[in-house]
Design a protein around this motif. Structure first.
Motif, PDB file in Angstrom:
ATOM      1  N   GLY A 288       0.824  -1.210   0.000  1.00  0.00           N
ATOM      2  CA  GLY A 288       0.000   0.000   0.000  1.00  0.00           C
ATOM      3  C   GLY A 288       0.853   1.251   0.000  1.00  0.00           C
ATOM      4  N   HIS A 289       1.924   1.237   0.794  1.00  0.00           N
ATOM      5  CA  HIS A 289       2.853   2.369   0.811  1.00  0.00           C
ATOM      6  C   HIS A 289       3.508   2.546  -0.564  1.00  0.00           C
ATOM      7  CE1 HIS A 289       3.305   1.518   5.362  1.00  0.00           C
ATOM      8  NE2 HIS A 289       2.486   2.536   5.186  1.00  0.00           N
ATOM      9  N   ALA A 290       3.925   1.433  -1.158  1.00  0.00           N
ATOM     10  CA  ALA A 290       4.592   1.493  -2.465  1.00  0.00           C
ATOM     11  C   ALA A 290       3.645   2.043  -3.531  1.00  0.00           C
ATOM     12  CB  ALA A 290       5.094   0.110  -2.862  1.00  0.00           C
ATOM     13  N   SER A 291       2.398   1.585  -3.509  1.00  0.00           N
ATOM     14  CA  SER A 291       1.411   2.067  -4.481  1.00  0.00           C
ATOM     15  C   SER A 291       1.152   3.554  -4.295  1.00  0.00           C
ATOM     16  CB  SER A 291       0.102   1.289  -4.334  1.00  0.00           C
ATOM     17  OG  SER A 291       0.298  -0.074  -4.604  1.00  0.00           O
ATOM     18  N   LEU A 292       1.146   4.002  -3.047  1.00  0.00           N
ATOM     19  CA  LEU A 292       0.950   5.421  -2.754  1.00  0.00           C
ATOM     20  C   LEU A 292       2.108   6.245  -3.327  1.00  0.00           C
ATOM     21  CD1 LEU A 292      -0.769   7.540  -1.252  1.00  0.00           C
ATOM     22  CD2 LEU A 292       0.516   6.988   0.823  1.00  0.00           C
TER      23      LEU A 292
END
Length: 590
Positions: A288-292
């Motif tokens: 989720g952090h990476a996608s953000l």
């Protein structure tokens, strides 16, 4: 806010799910679907699928699924009305004036109040920092060489020593206990009473990308435990999809983001001029952090601690970032532990030099691997080269793999053809293992469902994939043959669509009020159908599924219905008659 079903459907149809999800997740086409790493749980192998023909997504790993609305709600932590507004704006659809829909208003009002409470709490903590009892906090920040300008920029504050100061302040502001309980800032305990979540701590307000305060981190003053404490997740705060400092870093003009481990690292880097630094919020770095981050940059620099824990964190983060489509480099912090210490001792220019000489993520991983072997010993070196070859298999694109293969062969004096042969050898050996693991995973998942439910799921998936089946079986299979709850509701709406020749499976998940039911509904349309050889095998498989659905339905009815005498006997005979007819039925997939 109430919106008509027609408007909701119009907005959904104007937001192609592949376009929307691709803005968050890196997807690759496989057959008729697109696959990537799930943004809702950590995984190494892509199990998150988007199927344009169904306009739905589904994760075969964690079970998350639904349509474009449920994706936006789950990813952005929006309620339904907020998701409608976002997608309407994206599609250029003008929404009607808001009405007084009670449920939507309550949900929206709660989120607004929680954001208000967090904002007031941040101001309260900031005010306390400059008061007499806040000197301990201010001294701590000053000793960490933070300027007043930086303290103000990040809204740093202090939670006093008394355990109910914030609670009393917020009560005076007129907030009820039931709302304060939802904020995560106040603890309600039967034995210990009501008290603040944070006290005697330097406070770090956590902001979303729109600079709204959504939570807090607190560093204890003295020897208390835990050293760092974070807000629990609430209606406005989700750790795995927010990054500390991103509200500032996203406006940086740098072509990369720096990922750190802690609040102080981010603040020190920003103060030194590196305003593109962010950190995860008291949790491991997630997809989720990476996608953000992928929304704002194409490249990340990992600036984790130089100790063993920091190295492990970097090794975990690298594949997650790569899977999101981010290029990754690793900054060397030695001889210091973290960016904060490094900046204090060597300064801005030295850190900039470390950025310029940051190590490619693959060779960072290999350097960590290399340290485990004695390359002067032939046997040990052979083992290392074998592991290197296996590592090269993680590159799916042949050109990219060959580039790294060439660089690795030169670095370790192996010879390109020798290393290539070794990589190919391990590639052939790994395929059967991967197939076996996938088979075992599928078996476990299948065993977890009851036989009756599994057949119902398969039939629903077949009906969506091949709607021409429906006219041939509707005489025998009805919605009454499906389990109560989600299964029956999906069947009712699907059969109605098929009857009207208006198949639209993506419309169905929105019928359900909560996320769990929406995901369960999505699963019914995404059951894995085993690959079969030829049309005859497929037709036989469909017929077997239809028979099993009816058999389980009849068995369930006989077990759970109070039939006796002639009525019971008649019911049993009717069931047998239908099964006999189905045995003779030929289902065509033409």
């Amino acid at each position: 806010m109430y919106y008509s079903d027609e408007l909701i459907e119009d907005i959904r149809m104007k937001n192609d799910i592949l376009d929307v999800v691709s803005g968050y997740v890196k997807l690759q086409k496989k057959g008729s679907s697109y696959f990537g790493l799930c943004p809702f749980h950590n995984e190494k192998s892509p199990s998150f699928s988007v199927t344009p023909s169904k306009q739905m997504y589904y994760c075969f790993g964690c079970g998350a699924g639904g349509n474009v609305y449920t994706f936006v709600m789950q990813y952005e932590n929006y309620d339904f009305v907020e998701a409608v507004k976002m997608l309407a704006e994206r599609a250029g659809v003008e929404l009607p004036e808001e009405s007084n829909d009670a449920e939507s208003r309550r949900a929206s009002d709660l989120r607004k109040m929680l954001l208000e409470i967090n904002k007031k709490a941040a101001r309260f903590y900031f005010y306390k920092l400059k008061q007499a009892d806040g000197k301990i906090g201010y001294r701590y920040l000053s000793d960490r060489q933070l300027s007043d300008e930086t303290i103000k920029k990040f809204g740093l504050g202090y939670a006093g020593k008394y355990r109910d100061e914030l609670y009393r302040y917020l009560k005076k502001e007129g907030y009820e206990d039931n709302v304060l309980r939802e904020s995560g800032l106040i603890t309600f305990d039967e034995a210990r009473g009501v008290y603040d979540k944070f006290f005697n701590r330097v406070m770090f307000p956590i902001m979303d990308v729109n600079s709204r305060v959504i939570g807090f981190g607190g560093r204890v003053m003295g020897d208390g435990e835990p050293k760092y404490l974070n807000s629990p997740e609430t209606k406005v705060f989700e750790k795995s999809r927010n990054l500390y400092g991103l509200n500032i870093a996203r406006t940086s003009r740098k072509p990369y983001m720096i990922i750190c481990e802690g609040y102080m690292d981010v603040i020190s880097l920003h103060q030194a001029g590196f305003q593109n630094a962010v950190a995860s919020l008291g949790t491991a770095f997630t997809s989720g952090h990476a996608s953000l981050l992928k929304r704002y940059t194409e490249e990340v620099m990992l600036s984790y601690d130089s100790d063993g824990a920091g190295v492990k964190a970097a090794l975990r983060a690298i594949p997650i970032c790569k899977a999101a489509g981010l290029r990754v480099k690793v900054i060397n912090m030695k001889p210091y532990k973290d960016p904060d210490e490094f900046i204090k001792n060597l300064g801005q220019e030295a850190y900039e030099e470390r950025i310029q000489t940051a190590q490619n993520a693959f060779f960072f991983e290999i350097s960590i691997l290399e340290a485990q072997y004695d390359l002067k010993d032939p046997e040990s070196k052979t083992l290392f080269i074998n592991e290197l070859a296996k590592k090269l298999l993680t590159f799916e694109e042949k050109i990219e793999r060959n580039n790294y293969l060439e660089a690795a062969a030169e670095k370790y004096h192996i010879g390109f053809s020798n290393l290539e042969s070794l990589v190919n050898k391990f590639g052939l050996q790994m395929d059967p293992v991967e197939r076996r693991e996938e088979s075992e995973h599928g078996k476990k998942k299948k065993d977890s469902d009851s036989a009756g439910e599994q057949c119902q799921k398969l039939l629903i998936t077949w009906l969506v994939e091949r709607p021409q089946i429906y006219p041939q079986i509707k005489k025998y299979i009805t919605v009454e043959d499906f389990n109560e709850g989600v299964y029956k509701t999906v069947a009712i709406h699907l059969f109605e669509q098929l009857e009207q020749n208006k198949l639209n499976p993506a419309q169905i998940p929105s019928i359900f009020p909560n996320q769990e039911e929406q995901s369960k509904a999505a699963a019914l349309f995404n059951t894995k159908i085993e690959a079969l050889e030829g049309k005859l095998e497929e037709e036989k498989a469909v017929k077997d599924i239809v028979l099993k659905v009816k058999q389980h339905s009849i068995e369930h009815l006989n077990k759970n219905s109070d039939f006796s005498g002639v009525a019971g006997l008649q019911r049993i005979l009717e069931g047998k008659s239908i099964l006999q007819e189905l045995e003779k039925l030929h289902i065509s997939l033409d």
